[in-house]
Design a protein around this motif. Structure first.
Motif, PDB file in Angstrom:
ATOM      1  N   LYS A 133       0.830  -1.216   0.000  1.00  0.00           N
ATOM      2  CA  LYS A 133       0.000   0.000   0.000  1.00  0.00           C
ATOM      3  C   LYS A 133       0.861   1.261   0.000  1.00  0.00           C
ATOM      4  CE  LYS A 133      -3.979  -2.149   2.215  1.00  0.00           C
ATOM      5  NZ  LYS A 133      -4.755  -2.262   3.471  1.00  0.00           N
ATOM      6  N   GLN A 134       1.944   1.259   0.760  1.00  0.00           N
ATOM      7  CA  GLN A 134       2.845   2.406   0.796  1.00  0.00           C
ATOM      8  C   GLN A 134       3.580   2.569  -0.527  1.00  0.00           C
ATOM      9  OE1 GLN A 134       5.405   1.940   4.204  1.00  0.00           O
ATOM     10  NE2 GLN A 134       3.687   1.930   5.623  1.00  0.00           N
ATOM     11  N   HIS A 135       3.918   1.452  -1.161  1.00  0.00           N
ATOM     12  CA  HIS A 135       4.638   1.473  -2.442  1.00  0.00           C
ATOM     13  C   HIS A 135       3.760   2.060  -3.537  1.00  0.00           C
ATOM     14  CE1 HIS A 135       6.445  -0.168  -6.141  1.00  0.00           C
ATOM     15  NE2 HIS A 135       7.584  -0.066  -5.473  1.00  0.00           N
ATOM     16  N   GLY A 136       2.487   1.687  -3.532  1.00  0.00           N
ATOM     17  CA  GLY A 136       1.535   2.181  -4.528  1.00  0.00           C
ATOM     18  C   GLY A 136       1.565   1.369  -5.818  1.00  0.00           C
ATOM     19  N   GLY A 137       0.578   1.623  -6.654  1.00  0.00           N
ATOM     20  CA  GLY A 137       0.539   0.986  -7.963  1.00  0.00           C
ATOM     21  C   GLY A 137      -0.229  -0.322  -8.027  1.00  0.00           C
ATOM     22  N   PHE A 138      -0.695  -0.810  -6.895  1.00  0.00           N
ATOM     23  CA  PHE A 138      -1.402  -2.089  -6.860  1.00  0.00           C
ATOM     24  C   PHE A 138      -2.714  -1.969  -6.086  1.00  0.00           C
ATOM     25  CE2 PHE A 138       3.120  -3.366  -6.972  1.00  0.00           C
ATOM     26  CZ  PHE A 138       3.126  -4.255  -8.033  1.00  0.00           C
ATOM     27  N   ASP A 139      -3.731  -2.646  -6.589  1.00  0.00           N
ATOM     28  CA  ASP A 139      -4.879  -3.014  -5.763  1.00  0.00           C
ATOM     29  C   ASP A 139      -4.469  -4.343  -5.154  1.00  0.00           C
ATOM     30  OD1 ASP A 139      -6.686  -0.940  -6.232  1.00  0.00           O
ATOM     31  OD2 ASP A 139      -7.361  -1.844  -8.104  1.00  0.00           O
ATOM     32  N   VAL A 140      -4.532  -4.471  -3.856  1.00  0.00           N
ATOM     33  CA  VAL A 140      -3.975  -5.649  -3.199  1.00  0.00           C
ATOM     34  C   VAL A 140      -5.032  -6.374  -2.383  1.00  0.00           C
ATOM     35  CG1 VAL A 140      -3.128  -4.315  -1.232  1.00  0.00           C
ATOM     36  CG2 VAL A 140      -2.033  -6.482  -1.792  1.00  0.00           C
ATOM     37  N   GLU A 141      -4.922  -7.691  -2.374  1.00  0.00           N
ATOM     38  CA  GLU A 141      -5.799  -8.553  -1.583  1.00  0.00           C
ATOM     39  C   GLU A 141      -4.956  -9.680  -1.001  1.00  0.00           C
ATOM     40  OE1 GLU A 141      -9.845 -11.290  -2.063  1.00  0.00           O
ATOM     41  OE2 GLU A 141      -8.785 -10.625  -3.860  1.00  0.00           O
ATOM     42  N   VAL A 142      -5.183  -9.966   0.279  1.00  0.00           N
ATOM     43  CA  VAL A 142      -4.498 -11.083   0.932  1.00  0.00           C
ATOM     44  C   VAL A 142      -5.387 -12.315   0.827  1.00  0.00           C
ATOM     45  CG1 VAL A 142      -3.566 -11.966   3.102  1.00  0.00           C
ATOM     46  CG2 VAL A 142      -3.279  -9.543   2.512  1.00  0.00           C
ATOM     47  N   LEU A 143      -4.802 -13.404   0.334  1.00  0.00           N
ATOM     48  CA  LEU A 143      -5.492 -14.687   0.212  1.00  0.00           C
ATOM     49  C   LEU A 143      -4.853 -15.663   1.194  1.00  0.00           C
ATOM     50  CD1 LEU A 143      -5.531 -14.956  -3.698  1.00  0.00           C
ATOM     51  CD2 LEU A 143      -7.313 -14.020  -2.205  1.00  0.00           C
ATOM     52  N   ASP A 144      -5.558 -15.972   2.252  1.00  0.00           N
ATOM     53  CA  ASP A 144      -5.050 -16.859   3.293  1.00  0.00           C
ATOM     54  C   ASP A 144      -5.531 -18.281   2.997  1.00  0.00           C
ATOM     55  OD1 ASP A 144      -4.456 -18.256   5.637  1.00  0.00           O
ATOM     56  OD2 ASP A 144      -5.018 -16.576   6.929  1.00  0.00           O
ATOM     57  N   LEU A 145      -4.604 -19.170   2.685  1.00  0.00           N
ATOM     58  CA  LEU A 145      -4.988 -20.545   2.333  1.00  0.00           C
ATOM     59  C   LEU A 145      -5.683 -21.278   3.471  1.00  0.00           C
ATOM     60  CD1 LEU A 145      -2.002 -21.730   0.111  1.00  0.00           C
ATOM     61  CD2 LEU A 145      -4.213 -20.772  -0.586  1.00  0.00           C
ATOM     62  N   ALA A 146      -5.437 -20.874   4.710  1.00  0.00           N
ATOM     63  CA  ALA A 146      -6.145 -21.496   5.838  1.00  0.00           C
ATOM     64  C   ALA A 146      -7.625 -21.120   5.816  1.00  0.00           C
ATOM     65  CB  ALA A 146      -5.511 -21.089   7.160  1.00  0.00           C
ATOM     66  N   VAL A 147      -7.919 -19.912   5.406  1.00  0.00           N
ATOM     67  CA  VAL A 147      -9.304 -19.445   5.326  1.00  0.00           C
ATOM     68  C   VAL A 147      -9.973 -19.996   4.072  1.00  0.00           C
ATOM     69  CG1 VAL A 147     -10.773 -17.403   5.112  1.00  0.00           C
ATOM     70  CG2 VAL A 147      -8.794 -17.364   6.655  1.00  0.00           C
ATOM     71  N   ILE A 148      -9.263 -19.978   2.965  1.00  0.00           N
ATOM     72  CA  ILE A 148      -9.812 -20.484   1.696  1.00  0.00           C
ATOM     73  C   ILE A 148     -10.085 -21.981   1.799  1.00  0.00           C
ATOM     74  CG2 ILE A 148      -9.287 -20.839  -0.757  1.00  0.00           C
ATOM     75  CD1 ILE A 148      -7.756 -18.100  -0.529  1.00  0.00           C
ATOM     76  N   ASN A 149      -9.170 -22.695   2.453  1.00  0.00           N
ATOM     77  CA  ASN A 149      -9.379 -24.104   2.812  1.00  0.00           C
ATOM     78  C   ASN A 149      -9.748 -24.997   1.624  1.00  0.00           C
ATOM     79  OD1 ASN A 149      -9.361 -26.203   4.654  1.00  0.00           O
ATOM     80  ND2 ASN A 149     -11.514 -25.937   5.186  1.00  0.00           N
ATOM     81  N   LEU A 150      -8.955 -24.938   0.569  1.00  0.00           N
ATOM     82  CA  LEU A 150      -9.182 -25.828  -0.574  1.00  0.00           C
ATOM     83  C   LEU A 150      -8.954 -27.279  -0.160  1.00  0.00           C
ATOM     84  CD1 LEU A 150      -7.267 -23.919  -3.386  1.00  0.00           C
ATOM     85  CD2 LEU A 150      -9.737 -24.292  -3.291  1.00  0.00           C
TER      86      LEU A 150
END
Length: 188
Positions: free
Chosen positions: A29-46
């Protein structure tokens, strides 16, 4: 704006991946230039691969795979936050990568690894082989965090330093360059 997904690879209880991923997220976020999303594999639980067809066919039958496909397809770039387990990376990460194929193509990937003395570098070396086979572009610039527990406060916050900050910013700059350069290949 480029769409960046941060993937938290560890799923085990007591893990510190989410704490490190939050630092990465704030740095992005500080760097800029990206829309960012965190994908936690424990939550996604494939679940372990449960599709009857090869991922390259994209004939998904499971709703979780369809959702994972949409999420990954939408991304322009990735950062994988991974520990090192027995000189390798966690099985849930391999499973998440193997669930899909074309969705990963022509996207750069940076690595933030953590562990003991090696800082997770051996897990990244194995990952480079896998992501290259999926037509991703692994960056040379990376963040390796040796003795990572020394960077985590009692309040479960990550305490960075100049070396880690400079490494992260160099990786993000290259990630943006590669993501832009590969856009024509992704849009075909």
């Amino acid at each position: 704006m480029l769409n960046l997904k941060i993937i938290v690879a560890s799923t085990r209880p007591g893990r510190q991946g989410p704490v490190i991923a939050e630092w990465v997220n704030e740095t992005v976020k500080q760097h800029g230039g990206f829309d960012v999303e965190v994908l936690d594999l424990a939550v996604i639980n494939l679940p372990m691969m449960d599709e009857p067809h090869h991922p390259r066919m994209q004939m998904y039958t499971q709703e979780h795979t369809k959702q994972w496909s949409k999420t990954i397809d939408h991304a322009d770039a990735f950062i994988i936050v991974t520990p090192e387990y027995n000189h390798g990376y966690p099985a849930p990460l391999k499973n998440a990568l193997d669930h899909l194929y074309k969705e990963w193509h022509y996207k750069p990937v940076g690595f933030v690894s953590y562990g003991g003395l090696s800082g997770g570098t051996r897990s990244v070396q194995q990952l480079i082989q896998v992501v290259t086979a999926q037509k991703m572009i692994p960056l040379v610039e990376a963040v390796n965090i040796p003795f990572f527990s020394k960077h985590i406060t009692d309040e479960e916050n990550f305490m960075s330093n100049d070396v880690l900050d400079k490494s992260a910013n160099a990786m993000l700059t290259e990630l943006a360059r590669w993501a832009e350069a590969l856009k024509p290949m992704r849009n075909k």
